[in-house]
Design a protein around this motif. Structure first.
Motif, PDB file in Angstrom:
ATOM      1  N   ALA A 185     -23.010   8.180 -10.274  1.00 19.00           N
ATOM      2  CA  ALA A 185     -23.617   7.052 -10.303  1.00 19.00           C
ATOM      3  C   ALA A 185     -24.964   7.289 -11.165  1.00 19.00           C
ATOM      4  CB  ALA A 185     -23.960   6.304  -8.689  1.00 19.00           C
ATOM      5  N   ARG A 186     -25.389   8.371 -11.279  1.00 16.10           N
ATOM      6  CA  ARG A 186     -26.473   9.083 -12.795  1.00 16.10           C
ATOM      7  C   ARG A 186     -26.039   8.288 -13.692  1.00 16.10           C
ATOM      8  NH1 ARG A 186     -28.398  11.855  -8.278  1.00 16.10           N
ATOM      9  NH2 ARG A 186     -26.827  14.234  -8.728  1.00 16.10           N
ATOM     10  N   GLN A 187     -24.682   8.869 -14.047  1.00 17.96           N
ATOM     11  CA  GLN A 187     -24.249   9.127 -14.994  1.00 17.96           C
ATOM     12  C   GLN A 187     -23.847   7.159 -15.448  1.00 17.96           C
ATOM     13  OE1 GLN A 187     -21.431  11.924 -16.214  1.00 17.96           O
ATOM     14  NE2 GLN A 187     -22.774  13.184 -14.244  1.00 17.96           N
ATOM     15  N   GLY A 188     -23.845   6.296 -14.628  1.00 15.71           N
ATOM     16  CA  GLY A 188     -23.775   5.015 -14.976  1.00 15.71           C
ATOM     17  C   GLY A 188     -21.558   5.082 -14.557  1.00 15.71           C
ATOM     18  N   VAL A 189     -21.535   5.606 -13.460  1.00 20.51           N
ATOM     19  CA  VAL A 189     -19.691   5.328 -13.797  1.00 20.51           C
ATOM     20  C   VAL A 189     -19.758   4.603 -12.017  1.00 20.51           C
ATOM     21  CG1 VAL A 189     -17.504   7.194 -12.612  1.00 20.51           C
ATOM     22  CG2 VAL A 189     -19.583   7.707 -13.796  1.00 20.51           C
ATOM     23  N   ARG A 190     -18.855   3.874 -12.624  1.00 21.37           N
ATOM     24  CA  ARG A 190     -18.388   2.744 -11.494  1.00 21.37           C
ATOM     25  C   ARG A 190     -17.368   3.159 -10.153  1.00 21.37           C
ATOM     26  NH1 ARG A 190     -17.949  -1.836 -13.697  1.00 21.37           N
ATOM     27  NH2 ARG A 190     -17.535  -0.690 -16.289  1.00 21.37           N
ATOM     28  N   LEU A 191     -17.368   2.885  -9.084  1.00 23.33           N
ATOM     29  CA  LEU A 191     -15.656   2.323  -7.985  1.00 23.33           C
ATOM     30  C   LEU A 191     -15.603   1.037  -8.043  1.00 23.33           C
ATOM     31  CD1 LEU A 191     -14.141   4.526  -6.645  1.00 23.33           C
ATOM     32  CD2 LEU A 191     -16.106   4.427  -4.868  1.00 23.33           C
ATOM     33  N   GLN A 192     -13.840   0.853  -8.057  1.00 22.61           N
ATOM     34  CA  GLN A 192     -13.806   0.078  -7.596  1.00 22.61           C
ATOM     35  C   GLN A 192     -12.551   0.461  -6.297  1.00 22.61           C
ATOM     36  OE1 GLN A 192     -12.131  -2.554 -11.559  1.00 22.61           O
ATOM     37  NE2 GLN A 192     -14.336  -3.094 -11.614  1.00 22.61           N
ATOM     38  N   ARG A 193     -12.413  -0.057  -5.291  1.00 25.21           N
ATOM     39  CA  ARG A 193     -11.228   0.257  -4.759  1.00 25.21           C
ATOM     40  C   ARG A 193     -10.283  -0.968  -4.249  1.00 25.21           C
ATOM     41  NH1 ARG A 193     -11.719   1.758   0.345  1.00 25.21           N
ATOM     42  NH2 ARG A 193     -10.450   3.277   0.429  1.00 25.21           N
ATOM     43  N   SER A 194      -9.378  -1.291  -4.140  1.00 27.40           N
ATOM     44  CA  SER A 194      -8.833  -2.547  -4.169  1.00 27.40           C
ATOM     45  C   SER A 194      -6.964  -2.108  -3.218  1.00 27.40           C
ATOM     46  CB  SER A 194      -7.701  -2.665  -5.190  1.00 27.40           C
ATOM     47  OG  SER A 194      -8.980  -2.667  -6.730  1.00 27.40           O
ATOM     48  N   ALA A 195      -7.413  -2.188  -2.595  1.00 26.57           N
ATOM     49  CA  ALA A 195      -5.665  -2.721  -1.561  1.00 26.57           C
ATOM     50  C   ALA A 195      -4.268  -3.235  -2.587  1.00 26.57           C
ATOM     51  CB  ALA A 195      -5.527  -3.570  -1.252  1.00 26.57           C
ATOM     52  N   LYS A 196      -3.305  -2.256  -3.116  1.00 25.17           N
ATOM     53  CA  LYS A 196      -2.612  -2.697  -3.615  1.00 25.17           C
ATOM     54  C   LYS A 196      -1.277  -3.468  -2.915  1.00 25.17           C
ATOM     55  CE  LYS A 196      -1.149  -0.063  -7.575  1.00 25.17           C
ATOM     56  NZ  LYS A 196      -0.341   1.227  -7.704  1.00 25.17           N
ATOM     57  N   ALA A 197      -0.353  -4.399  -3.252  1.00 28.02           N
ATOM     58  CA  ALA A 197       0.075  -5.152  -3.201  1.00 28.02           C
ATOM     59  C   ALA A 197       1.674  -4.323  -3.344  1.00 28.02           C
ATOM     60  CB  ALA A 197       0.639  -6.480  -3.744  1.00 28.02           C
ATOM     61  N   ASP A 198       1.779  -2.853  -2.704  1.00 24.19           N
ATOM     62  CA  ASP A 198       2.795  -2.160  -2.816  1.00 24.19           C
ATOM     63  C   ASP A 198       3.471  -1.427  -1.449  1.00 24.19           C
ATOM     64  OD1 ASP A 198       1.043  -0.020  -2.041  1.00 24.19           O
ATOM     65  OD2 ASP A 198       1.157   1.471  -3.781  1.00 24.19           O
ATOM     66  N   MET A 199       4.437  -0.359  -2.115  1.00 23.87           N
ATOM     67  CA  MET A 199       4.660   0.017  -0.150  1.00 23.87           C
ATOM     68  C   MET A 199       5.480   1.504  -1.161  1.00 23.87           C
ATOM     69  SD  MET A 199       8.070   0.576   1.148  1.00 23.87           S
ATOM     70  CE  MET A 199       8.997  -1.094   0.622  1.00 23.87           C
ATOM     71  N   VAL A 200       5.161   2.440  -0.228  1.00 21.61           N
ATOM     72  CA  VAL A 200       5.636   3.908  -0.907  1.00 21.61           C
ATOM     73  C   VAL A 200       6.888   3.887  -0.038  1.00 21.61           C
ATOM     74  CG1 VAL A 200       5.010   6.212  -0.979  1.00 21.61           C
ATOM     75  CG2 VAL A 200       3.280   3.930  -1.536  1.00 21.61           C
ATOM     76  N   LEU A 201       7.820   4.648  -0.096  1.00 17.40           N
ATOM     77  CA  LEU A 201       9.106   5.219   1.025  1.00 17.40           C
ATOM     78  C   LEU A 201       9.380   5.855   0.482  1.00 17.40           C
ATOM     79  CD1 LEU A 201      11.498   4.089  -1.434  1.00 17.40           C
ATOM     80  CD2 LEU A 201      10.954   1.363  -0.685  1.00 17.40           C
ATOM     81  N   THR A 202      10.338   6.089   1.403  1.00 16.21           N
ATOM     82  CA  THR A 202      11.256   7.405   1.154  1.00 16.21           C
ATOM     83  C   THR A 202      12.979   6.661   1.580  1.00 16.21           C
ATOM     84  OG1 THR A 202      10.036   9.039   1.996  1.00 16.21           O
ATOM     85  CG2 THR A 202      12.731   9.432   1.919  1.00 16.21           C
ATOM     86  N   TYR A 203      13.730   6.209   0.624  1.00 16.78           N
ATOM     87  CA  TYR A 203      15.141   6.228   1.241  1.00 16.78           C
ATOM     88  C   TYR A 203      15.603   6.766   1.327  1.00 16.78           C
ATOM     89  CZ  TYR A 203      17.327   6.533  -3.340  1.00 16.78           C
ATOM     90  OH  TYR A 203      17.804   7.215  -4.521  1.00 16.78           O
ATOM     91  N   PHE A 204      17.204   6.255   2.192  1.00 19.00           N
ATOM     92  CA  PHE A 204      17.917   7.739   2.399  1.00 19.00           C
ATOM     93  C   PHE A 204      19.408   6.942   1.414  1.00 19.00           C
ATOM     94  CE2 PHE A 204      15.471   7.820   5.876  1.00 19.00           C
ATOM     95  CZ  PHE A 204      15.215   9.415   6.409  1.00 19.00           C
ATOM     96  N   ASN A 205      20.419   7.766   1.602  1.00 16.92           N
ATOM     97  CA  ASN A 205      21.302   7.130   0.785  1.00 16.92           C
ATOM     98  C   ASN A 205      22.536   6.878   1.707  1.00 16.92           C
ATOM     99  OD1 ASN A 205      23.916   6.199  -0.776  1.00 16.92           O
ATOM    100  ND2 ASN A 205      23.449   8.082  -2.557  1.00 16.92           N
ATOM    101  N   MET A 206      22.649   5.268   1.339  1.00 19.42           N
ATOM    102  CA  MET A 206      23.991   5.134   2.639  1.00 19.42           C
ATOM    103  C   MET A 206      25.256   5.729   2.669  1.00 19.42           C
ATOM    104  SD  MET A 206      21.538   3.784   5.320  1.00 19.42           S
ATOM    105  CE  MET A 206      22.923   3.178   6.435  1.00 19.42           C
ATOM    106  N   ASP A 207      25.341   5.925   1.110  1.00 24.29           N
ATOM    107  CA  ASP A 207      26.918   5.941   0.297  1.00 24.29           C
ATOM    108  C   ASP A 207      26.878   8.236   0.935  1.00 24.29           C
ATOM    109  OD1 ASP A 207      27.604   3.736   0.625  1.00 24.29           O
ATOM    110  OD2 ASP A 207      26.820   3.703  -1.646  1.00 24.29           O
TER     111      ASP A 207
END
Length: 591
Positions: free
Chosen positions: A321-343
């Motif tokens: 902060a003393r160096q002027g660095v800023r933080l922006q936090r945002s929820a993403k419209a995303d979904m982290v997944l693991t998939y199973f190959n159904m074949d």
């Protein structure tokens, strides 16, 4: 999809050169980084987020979003907002005259104006069988009239796709007007026309001029053009001299202080703000962080490993902060997944034993350790595959998707015959054959941490797991070919329609967004019914039922919805994440 790879070569130079001067160069270049490599810059042949970000800076979609308005708001871009028929089957777009492509040898030295036929051609390219475009499901699900049949004819005959054949699905009515006609209602279809990475206007002359090399020669009407590209290493964009005169305007909410500040910063500025953008591919977290703190990067999506250092308690660290660095936090419209190959013969299929195996694997996985220890709390536990900010997402929806229970996992495996028959400590399949899980993975250090968590969790219930290590582009190819048993990545929303996420379970989307190749007629009918309904209680009920089915059959393990932290140096202006926009680089610059 969202992921990346490969090394960045400039970090050591930044460290040895007293770095801040690099990012404060007189040309006001904006320095950014990708943690995973791009795949190319042809809109119809990409599916990863990083390539989409670059493509959206080069190619123009007909529509866009207000950069600062929340909730999100559609705005005209190269076209006015479309005229939509009452039955949601006909969409008419009218272009603004006087928009030109960047200069390119393919145009023979003459200015080339954007016309309606360019958008017609760009959409038709998705149906060309030779291109095998993954994102064709967007148009197939919407059922553009006659185009599926035209694609089938080309596939059957082996002849080139007939781009000149007029079809009802999409056609130019005059120089600046094109019309889309659908076989079924699609109330939210026009939102896809905000995505330059999907429907950015591509000139036919350019495609025919560069042929198989088109992914390395993007030529669009957008704010930037590609200056140089070293694959999986460095991407340089420069302002497009042909870009139309466009000045910043937005409508932030009165109580949105960060958006109001950006509106003041950018008021009346001509776009794009930056003259040049340089993107370096830096795979590992530590060199990313070192490049940022030494000034070689202007903005960084904070690697979660460095959250305790840079943002303890989700506040910027005092020394930064003393160096002027800023933080922006945002929820993403995303979904982290693991998939199973159904074949896959081991984990695939809808029989009770296969369903039980997948559910047991997911119950055994330690979701708390995943989120708290490996992601340092930077996420929301996922209860379904539908992401925040989209229709169908319910904050109070709860399911077993996020549950961890070694006892229940063990009981399921025992009940369905997955037991240790030979006494070696590992379970076999009900027929006595070996049971070995194979999870695909990238080779970076962060992925190795997740792999170790998987190994620990599977060992706890007697399941042997091995890891197939390869680069992101290679895994993408193998995944599309159905050659991976299990793999994990992110899906990021491009529109506010949560039906996009339900589409990953829709049978006809196999080899496209349905990476699991999940096929269940009852689910397909639900997806089709909700897809044609306007938003409201009836559609919401169908979407909830579809979510329940995906939880019950578990072709996908949804892990988290990401909360992302961006760190920015003092000199950066105009930066703010948008849930759906990809064409955001035009608003970011160096003061």
């Amino acid at each position: 999809m969202e992921l990346t790879r490969r090394t960045w070569l400039a970090a050591s130079a930044a460290l040895s050169c007293g770095a801040p001067g690099l990012a404060e160069a007189a040309d006001k270049t904006l320095h950014l980084a990708f943690g995973v490599a791009e795949t190319g810059f042809d809109p119809c042949q990409i599916s990863d987020v990083n390539s989409a970000q670059v493509v959206s800076a080069i190619f123009d979609a007909p529509l866009t979003y207000d950069y600062l308005a929340r909730p999100v708001k559609l705005r005209p871009n190269t076209a006015a907002l479309p005229e939509i028929s009452d039955d949601f089957k006909t969409f008419t777009f009218r272009l603004r005259p006087g928009i030109f492509f960047a200069d390119d040898p393919a145009f023979g030295g003459k200015p080339r104006e954007l016309v309606a036929q360019d958008y017609v051609y760009s959409v038709k390219r998705f149906y060309d069988p030779r291109l095998n475009c993954e994102n064709i499901y967007v148009f197939e699900n919407a059922k553009l009239r006659d185009l599926t049949e035209l694609r089938a004819q080309a596939s059957k005959s082996g002849k080139p796709f007939d781009y000149d054949r007029e079809v009802e699905g999409i056609r130019a009515l005059d120089r600046y007007t094109f019309r889309i006609r659908l076989a079924e209602p699609s109330p939210r279809f026009h939102h896809w026309f905000t995505q330059g990475a999907l429907v950015g206007a591509v000139a036919r002359e350019v495609v025919e001029h560069y042929g198989a090399e088109i992914a390395a020669h993007p030529v669009g009407t957008g704010p930037f053009m590609l200056a140089s590209w070293r694959r999986a290493s460095r991407i340089e964009l420069v302002r497009n001299p042909r870009f139309r005169e466009l000045h910043f305007e937005a409508e932030p909410a009165p109580d949105d202080a960060p958006a109001q500040e950006i509106a003041r910063q950018l008021a009346g500025r001509r776009l794009p703000v930056a003259e040049r953008i340089e993107v370096s591919v830096i795979v590992e977290a530590q060199p990313q962080w070192l490049a940022f703190v030494n000034g070689a990067l202007d903005v960084l999506e904070l690697p979660v490993e460095f959250t305790p250092i840079a943002a303890p308690g989700n506040r910027i660290a005092p020394h930064l902060a003393r160096q002027g660095v800023r933080l922006q936090r945002s929820a993403k419209a995303d979904m982290v997944l693991t998939y199973f190959n159904m074949d896959d013969p081991v984990v695939g299929g809808n029989t009770p034993d296969k369903v039980a195996l997948r559910r047991a694997i997911c119950l055994a996985y330690d979701n708390r350790q995943d989120l708290e220890d490996l992601r340092h709390g930077q996420g929301i536990p996922a209860q379904s595959v539908v992401a925040p900010f989209t229709s169908g997402y319910e904050e109070d929806y709860r399911s077993t998707m996020s549950e961890t229970s070694i006892a229940r996992a063990t009981a399921l495996l025992d009940l369905c015959g997955f037991v240790d028959r030979d006494g070696d400590g590992w379970r076999e399949r009900p027929d006595g054959s070996p049971l070995v899980l194979r999870l695909a993975s990238r080779p970076d250090q962060r992925q190795r941490q997740f792999n170790e968590l998987w190994r620990k969790c599977m060992t706890a219930v007697g399941l042997r797991i091995e890891f197939e290590i390869a680069s992101w582009p290679d895994l993408l190819k193998r995944g599309r070919a159905g050659k991976l048993m299990m793999w994990g990545f992110s899906w990021v929303a491009g529109t506010p329609d949560g039906g996009f996420f339900l589409g990953i379970g829709y049978g006809p989307n196999a080899n496209e967004s349905n990476d699991a190749h999940f096929a269940l007629p009852a689910y397909d009918r639900l997806f089709e019914r909700q897809n044609v309904l306007p938003d409201g209680p009836e559609r919401a009920a169908l979407m909830r039922e579809a979510k329940n089915i995906l939880v019950a059959y578990m072709p996908y393990k949804a892990h988290v919805h990401t909360v992302v932290s961006d760190v920015l140096h003092r000199r950066v202006i105009g930066h703010l994440r948008h849930p759906f926009m990809r064409d955001t680089w035009q608003f970011i610059g160096i003061e």
